[in-house]
Design an enzyme around this catalytic site. Structure first.
Site, PDB file in Angstrom:
ATOM      1  N   CYS A 183      37.216  30.382  60.909  1.00  0.00           N
ATOM      2  CA  CYS A 183      37.352  29.709  59.618  1.00  0.00           C
ATOM      3  C   CYS A 183      38.508  28.723  59.591  1.00  0.00           C
ATOM      4  CB  CYS A 183      37.480  30.735  58.494  1.00  0.00           C
ATOM      5  SG  CYS A 183      39.054  31.616  58.403  1.00  0.00           S
ATOM      6  N   ASP A 184      39.545  28.910  60.404  1.00  0.00           N
ATOM      7  CA  ASP A 184      40.657  27.958  60.448  1.00  0.00           C
ATOM      8  C   ASP A 184      40.171  26.543  60.735  1.00  0.00           C
ATOM      9  OD1 ASP A 184      41.129  30.612  61.263  1.00  0.00           O
ATOM     10  OD2 ASP A 184      43.059  30.114  62.177  1.00  0.00           O
ATOM     11  N   ALA A 185      39.077  26.453  61.510  1.00  0.00           N
ATOM     12  CA  ALA A 185      38.553  25.146  61.916  1.00  0.00           C
ATOM     13  C   ALA A 185      38.194  24.285  60.717  1.00  0.00           C
ATOM     14  CB  ALA A 185      37.326  25.332  62.805  1.00  0.00           C
ATOM     15  N   PHE A 187      39.853  23.704  58.136  1.00  0.00           N
ATOM     16  CA  PHE A 187      41.004  22.891  57.755  1.00  0.00           C
ATOM     17  C   PHE A 187      41.242  21.787  58.778  1.00  0.00           C
ATOM     18  CE2 PHE A 187      45.509  21.820  58.115  1.00  0.00           C
ATOM     19  CZ  PHE A 187      45.912  21.644  56.798  1.00  0.00           C
TER      20      PHE A 187
END
Length: 751
Positions: A183-185, A187
């Site tokens: 999920c960081d991707a 951003f």
């Protein structure tokens, strides 16, 4: 506010790291305020001036700390300056701060960092790493600088990397593994792609982003909790007390990425409201999990595993909430008290050195943090949050936001910088300066400058058959040698507003889908025709240049369908008018080569006159070795009376001048040759229909029309085809007309 105390910190860093920058005048040093000077009342909207002072102090403290972390080759840790995601997050926040204040010298610092890395990106060591979203994050820093400078070289490496990623982000059918699998991707990469679309007016970046974003959503979204799992490993993970694991900073990355994405996404983009819906759902979930001190824990559903606040995720939530209020996406009455509490809680975590404490170290899941835990991404998140908190007293501002204004033009930059004459210099120093400035002037006077004079398009030499090709604007990279052979192909192109592209070794076409209908209404069911001069597929690579209407060495799209019938689109003739459908509504690819391109589309019901509706299913089949696509059309209706179906050829698809239309009704053969363009050549269009079905041949203002008597629900067959005068087969009207008249056709529908 005294500017010198911030500039001194920034200048010290730049001198230490060897980055060149102009040196402003420095006044006497002013004492730095203590951390306690920046406490905020949780029940009051913060004073923007005090917020800005805190941001400037933290930014300067972070730059001061960076000067104590040398740049090693190879890099030894993630703590120092880099082009990685950790430093990028700080630099992104610093760029937002620089929009409202340059007290710290932030803009010069950003440019110095970018030039140190030559506007480059990490990850060149493997294809997997070239796609890694973490390595794309720094791109927003380069985009911010480009918005001010308008120098294309500053986003050229980024654009090349994004262009490489486009086919992988939207490959069909969707592969088992995601490009953005964590999920960081969300951003790191999506805001960069969205902003590149805005900066270049090339929607292919937005389309590719959109496909991959929703694939990631489908894998990692928890509808029950309104939150994202960090990655698929955590769908079944549990805390010590048996609760699901939702990482605080992980969800912070997502909401902060959504805010940045929506900053630049067009307000009429087809899926924009879906993004807004996810943002609002997440913010409601996150608001319910806020602690009494205004912050959030690193393990969102279990504040005991581990206990205590975590500042980086909390800063991202503060940013997203304040952003949502400022742009009218969140209810001010409901969320403002939460933002003021959050900002008060964050400011209380700033340590005596001016940096935000309790920033969980880099990782992939909840972990404890300590007061002395600082991180570049923590400072970046704080800067993002503060720049939105500063605006809480202002009226709501609509998004998307306009790009920053370009800076006034300064002296031309070349390898030798413009320097003033040395004051009180020795004769030797003056002579050296004169030689240097003379050499600089020679660079300007004698060197070719594309910015001062547009580079001419590359002229083409005549082929062996005597055909001179159009001027090449940007050569396509050819496919691998093993793929340079005849092939039929059909592709769905969601990155280009749902186009369907089909081609073989001789011709190429496309029809338009629902995304374009939403983007550019009214949009209809005409058929586009492209010229090509290679036997292998080229259309997708042509589209991804962002300049599909130019010649790039393998083919060209200069045929303008507009809302007309193009190369064989159809409609229903009634009441002396042509009634046509909108774009296709559904599609099914039946066979994607290599011997045949075969697919089917449905056109949703459309009105005919005032008392009838019709709808259509059409199959398109293009084998190798022909210029004609075989169409099998079945038109349904809410009435049983026969229809007059009009198959059309646009009159003015390449020029306002008339072309030459040839009709042989007895044979059911019709051809059209467009006016010749001196550079691009001409297009030939052909129709083959069953002569027994022809009711009339006529024209309206925009199309030549061949009318067929059709029974609703009963399939019928016709052929449409095209050729380019600079392709491999037909170079003049006579050759094309002879081909159309003599090509074989099978008008028997499939049983």
């Amino acid at each position: 506010m005294n500017r010198s105390r911030y500039l001194r910190a920034a200048l010290a860093l730049l001198v230490t790291t060897g980055m060149a920058m102009p040196v402003p005048a420095i006044a006497q040093t002013v004492a730095t305020p203590s951390a306690s000077a920046f406490r905020f009342d949780p029940n009051t909207v913060p004073d923007p001036a005090r917020v800005l002072e805190l941001l400037n102090r933290s930014a300067a403290a972070q730059m001061t700390q960076l000067k104590d972390a040398p740049l090693y080759i190879p890099q030894r840790s993630f703590r120092g300056l880099s082009a990685n995601w950790i430093a990028a997050t700080f630099l992104i926040g610093l760029g937002r701060l620089a929009r409202v204040s340059d007290e710290t010298g932030a803009r010069v610092y950003l440019r110095s960092v970018a030039e140190h890395y030559n506007f480059g990106l990490l990850g060149a060591w493997s294809p997997r790493n070239m796609l890694d979203a973490d390595n794309i994050a720094i791109g927003e820093v380069y985009q911010e600088l480009y918005a001010h400078s308008a120098e294309p070289g500053e986003i050229a490496p980024l654009r090349a990397r994004l262009d490489y990623s486009l086919p992988h982000l939207q490959v069909e059918p969707a592969p088992e593994k995601l490009v953005w699998w964590w999920c960081d991707a969300l951003f790191m990469a999506p805001p960069v792609l969205a902003r590149m679309a805005a900066l270049t007016h090339d929607h292919s970046y937005l389309q590719a982003m959109d496909v991959q974003w929703w694939r990631t959503y489908d894998r990692l979204w928890s509808k029950e909790h309104g939150l994202f799992f960090r990655d698929e490993r955590f769908r079944t993970a549990r805390t010590k007390t048996g609760k699901p694991v939702f990482w605080g900073r992980g969800n912070g990355w997502v909401v902060a990425g959504l805010a940045r994405l929506l900053d630049t996404m067009p307000d009429n983009y087809p899926t924009r409201q879906r993004y807004v819906g996810v943002f609002q759902t997440m913010m409601a979930s996150i608001a319910r999990l806020q602690r009494e001190d205004g912050l959030w824990t690193t393990n969102l559903l279990d504040p005991t595993d581990p206990p205590g606040p975590e500042s980086s995720g909390s800063a991202f939530y503060t940013y997203a909430m304040a952003w949502g209020i400022n742009h009218g996406l969140l209810d001010r009455k409901a969320y403002l008290p939460r933002v003021t509490r959050a900002w008060a809680g964050l400011s209380a975590l700033i340590q005596p050195d001016g940096l935000l404490g309790y920033a969980q170290r880099a990782g992939d899941q909840p972990a404890p943090s300590r007061p002395e835990d600082h991180a570049l991404y923590g400072t970046g998140a704080l800067l993002l949050a503060g720049t939105e908190v500063m605006n809480l007293r202002k009226p709501v501002t609509a998004v998307p936001l306009a790009e920053p204004k370009a800076d006034p033009l300064g002296p031309v930059r070349v390898a030798i910088a413009l320097r003033p004459r040395p004051e009180n210099g020795t004769p030797e120093q003056i002579a050296g300066w004169q030689r240097s400035m003379a050499e600089r002037q020679a660079m300007l006077d004698l060197g070719y400058d594309p910015a001062a004079q547009a580079a001419p398009a590359a002229a083409s030499s005549p082929r062996a058959d005597g055909v001179t090709m159009p001027k090449i604007s940007l050569p396509l990279d050819p496919p691998p040698r093993a793929e340079q052979r005849p092939r039929a192909s059909v592709k769905f192109a969601p990155y280009r507003f749902d186009d369907i592209l089909w081609e073989n070794d001789r011709t190429a076409h496309r029809i338009y889908g629902p995304a374009l209908e939403r983007e550019e209404p009214p949009s209809t069911s005409g058929i586009d025709a492209w010229g090509k001069n290679v036997v292998w597929p080229f259309m997708e690579r042509q589209l991804r240049t962002g300049k599909q209407h130019d010649y790039h060495g393998e083919g060209i799209d200069f045929y303008n369908v507009n809302t007309f019938r193009g190369a064989g689109g159809l409609g229903i003739w009634a009441d002396n008018k042509l009634w046509v459908s909108r774009n296709w509504a559904k599609y099914r690819i039946l066979k994607d080569g290599p011997e045949v391109a075969d697919f089917e589309v449905d056109y949703a019901a459309w009105p005919v006159a005032v008392d009838r509706k019709v709808w259509e299913t059409r199959r398109f089949t293009l084998p190798l070795g022909t210029n004609f696509t075989r169409m099998v059309s079945t038109i349904g209706s809410d009435r049983h009376e026969p229809l007059l179906v009009a198959i059309g050829i646009s009159k003015r698809a390449t020029s306002q001048e008339p072309g030459i239309f040839l009709a042989d009704r007895a044979k059911g053969r019709f051809s059209f040759w467009t006016p010749e363009d001196s550079d691009k050549g001409a297009m030939g269009i052909g129709l083959m229909v069953d002569p027994a079905m022809i009711a009339e041949v006529r024209q309206d203002a925009d199309n030549y029309l061949v009318m067929l008597r059709v029974t609703p629900g009963k399939p019928f067959v016709y052929y449409m085809g095209a050729a380019w005068s600079k392709g491999l087969d037909f170079h003049d009207r006579a050759a094309w007309e002879a081909y159309v008249l003599n090509e074989k056709a099978d008008f028997m529908p499939p049983r």
